[in-house]
Design an enzyme around this catalytic site. Structure first.
Site, mmCIF file in Angstrom:
data_model
loop_
_atom_site.group_PDB
_atom_site.id
_atom_site.type_symbol
_atom_site.label_atom_id
_atom_site.label_comp_id
_atom_site.label_asym_id
_atom_site.label_seq_id
_atom_site.Cartn_x
_atom_site.Cartn_y
_atom_site.Cartn_z
ATOM 1 C CG HIS A 112 -2.052 0.992 1.107
ATOM 2 N ND1 HIS A 112 -1.857 2.353 1.184
ATOM 3 C CD2 HIS A 112 -3.390 0.817 0.905
ATOM 4 C CE1 HIS A 112 -3.016 2.978 1.041
ATOM 5 N NE2 HIS A 112 -3.959 2.070 0.867
ATOM 6 C CG HIS A 171 -3.358 1.720 -2.776
ATOM 7 N ND1 HIS A 171 -4.522 2.128 -2.160
ATOM 8 C CD2 HIS A 171 -2.759 2.864 -3.192
ATOM 9 C CE1 HIS A 171 -4.619 3.444 -2.201
ATOM 10 N NE2 HIS A 171 -3.549 3.907 -2.828
ATOM 11 C CG HIS A 185 -6.290 8.123 1.506
ATOM 12 N ND1 HIS A 185 -5.364 7.132 1.726
ATOM 13 C CD2 HIS A 185 -7.221 7.576 0.703
ATOM 14 C CE1 HIS A 185 -5.715 6.042 1.055
ATOM 15 N NE2 HIS A 185 -6.845 6.289 0.439
#
EC number: 3.5.1.5
Length: 569
Positions: free
Chosen positions: A222, A249, A323
């Site tokens: 990620h 990701h 986020h």
């Protein structure tokens, strides 16, 4: 005895549709047609007063060693592998034992599923049976997600996390042996197959091997942990060594390289790319290119599917929260706007319809809705039929191929990708009896029964104090398969290295542990009905997406099926 002829309508009302009959899926424009009927006309079995499954008639005298534990009668199976077929389904010891013709072989011909005094019956007449869904992108932020997913028809959840920790809000990683062991222990409490992904972001292999041995079924790279080319290479090297899948990701900000650097770090090795369109994260603006590579197994997360008039607006708000971005900081706004692109979101719908995107998933509570994987899949299929017409593989009579392509996205393909297709992912003999029964009018949106390992784990159930099961309020409730030691009807997926690790046995886990396998030799061609590898390009200034030179563009939907009509109460 003379044969008794009845009309197709009368037959369908009594025993469900047969070969050549067609059916609409809920309120979509998708039409399926029965390809084959494994039952025998005149020898059908059906339970109830004055019906066939009675002692000496459809039910014989044989002991349980020769009979099935449960038979689902006259079901219409909709499956990416088995097809769209009518059959009786026999379940034995939690697995699918047979798909064919049920009855009493002492008096009936062609019986492949024996009904005896020890056999329970689930009426499948007029019902659709599918494999339980597999959601391969789960942030395990709260355990209540499991109920929501189960009640939507999902029976396997794959992802990472430790609860509402800051790392889990953003990344699907269960890091380190202590957290992995605690999550394995927690998994015993749920009527859901579960598998966890460890943190894959490391430039040296030892800490990754440690996590695989501790009980994860795969590793997750990620960007919030630093998805650099070095970390990608290291993670894939360990995965190849230990036969686990890697999910990624990638680097939205292009800090450690552009998309070409990430694709180069793959070195042709198999990888599962999460939210490959990019709104959920990944190289801006062109991570979608990855969907054209033969070693990349691409999935979508459900908020961008299908593209609607509301998609862009809601994504900006979601991104700011998920986020930890600040709307008062210009750089954070720029970051958000770089990820949310109309052009790539529109192209994603078409790439799914072409079979270039292979899987659907949720991204639960982290820019995704855990209870809407199945709904969004069928909404997308409907939208594409309206906008693109019939697929070349389909006829004017039905959408069978399109339906098989789309159901594969949340059943067999995530199962293959993560090395669990030997256990789940399709309605096939030998697999775990994770089955979902739907009334056709509610297909894809509200299941009637959810079976886990052959036992009913959840159902749409009426008032428990009523004199019959159907009075309102009818809502989803856990059934006996969700309690006590019956939770062993679900499994926990781990690596083979973990299965061999004495530390796992020392945990005293009660659910069966199943090792994943065969993850490292997969290619896009292994994705059932979803193996297309077009050359995808993205214009860096206009974001125009092309596949094999063809501009991919579609209008946002203003109205969808499986929506407000089904959620008035």
């Amino acid at each position: 005895m003379m044969a008794n002829k009845i009309t197709r309508q009368a037959y369908a009302e009594m025993f469900g549709p047969t070969t050549g009959d067609r059916m609409r899926l809920a309120d979509t424009e998708l039409i399926i047609e029965v390809e084959k009927d494994y039952t025998i006309y005149g020898e059908e079995v059906k339970f109830g007063g004055g019906k066939v499954i009675r002692d000496g008639m459809g039910q014989g005298q044989r002991l349980s060693a020769e009979t099935v534990d449960t038979v689902i009668t006259n079901a219409l199976i909709v499956d990416a592998v088995t097809g769209i077929v009518k059959a009786d389904i026999g379940l034995k010891e939690g697995r699918i034992a047979a798909i064919g013709k049920a009855g009493n072989p002492d008096i009936q011909p062609g019986v492949t599923i024996v009904i005896g005094p020890g056999t329970e019956v689930i009426a499948g007449e007029g019902m659709i049976v599918t494999a339980g869904g597999i959601d391969s992108h789960i942030h395990f932020i709260c355990p209540q997600q499991i109920d929501e997913a189960l009640y939507s028809g999902v029976t396997t959840m794959i992802g990472g996390g430790t609860g509402p920790a800051t790392g889990t809000f953003a990344t699907t990683c269960t890091p380190g042996p202590w957290h992995i062991h605690r999550m394995l222990e927690a998994a015993d409490a749920f009527p859901m197959n579960l598998g966890f992904l460890g943190k894959g972001n490391a430039s040296l292999p030892e800490a990754l091997r440690e996590q695989v041995e501790a009980g994860v079924m795969g590793l997750k790279l990620h960007e919030d942990w630093g998805t650099t080319p070095a970390a990608i290479d290291c993670c894939l090297t360990v995965a190849d060594e230990m036969d686990v899948q890697v999910a990624i990701h990638s680097d939205t900000l292009n800090e450690s390289g552009f998309v070409e650097a990430t694709l180069g770090a793959f070195k042709g090795r198999t990888i599962h790319t999460f939210h490959t369109e990019g709104a959920g994260g990944g190289h801006a603006p062109d991570i979608i290119k990855a969907a054209g590579l033969p070693n990349v197994l691409p999935s979508s997360t459900n908020p961008t599917m299908p593209y609607t008039v509301n998609t862009i607006d809601e994504h900006l708000d979601m991104l700011m929260v998920c986020h930890h971005l600040d709307p008062s900081i210009a750089e954070d706004i720029a970051f958000a706007e770089s990820r949310i692109r109309r052009e790539t979101i529109a192209a994603e719908d078409i790439l799914h319809d072409l079979g270039a995107f292979s899987m659907m998933s949720s991204d639960s509570q982290a820019m995704g809705r855990v209870g809407e994987v199945i709904i969004r899949t069928w909404q997308a299929a409907h939208k594409m039929k309206l906008q693109r017409g019939a697929l070349p593989e389909d006829s004017a009579r039905n959408d069978n191929f399109r339906v098989k392509r789309y159901i594969a996205k949340y059943t067999i393909n995530p199962a293959l990708t993560h090395g669990i297709a030997h256990t789940v992912g399709s309605v096939e003999v030998g697999k775990l009896a994770d089955l979902v029964l739907w009334k056709p009018a509610f297909f894809g949106v509200k299941p009637s029964l959810i079976l886990k390992g052959g036992m009913i784990a959840a159902a749409a159930m009426g008032d428990p104090n009523a004199s019959i099961p159907t009075p309102q309020p009818v809502h989803y409730r856990p059934m006996f398969g969700s309690f006590g030691k019956a939770l062993k009807t679900s499994v926990t997926f781990i690596s083979q290295a973990a299965l061999n690790n004495p530390a796992i046995a020392a945990l005293g886990l009660s659910k069966p542990l199943v090792a994943v396998s065969g993850t490292r030799t997969l290619t896009k061609a292994d994705m059932v009905h979803n193996g297309a590898t077009p050359e995808i390009t993205v214009d860096p200034e206009t974001y125009v997406v092309k596949a094999d030179g063809v501009h991919l563009v579609c209008e946002p939907a203003t109205e969808l099926p499986l929506a407000q009509r089904y959620f008035l109460f």
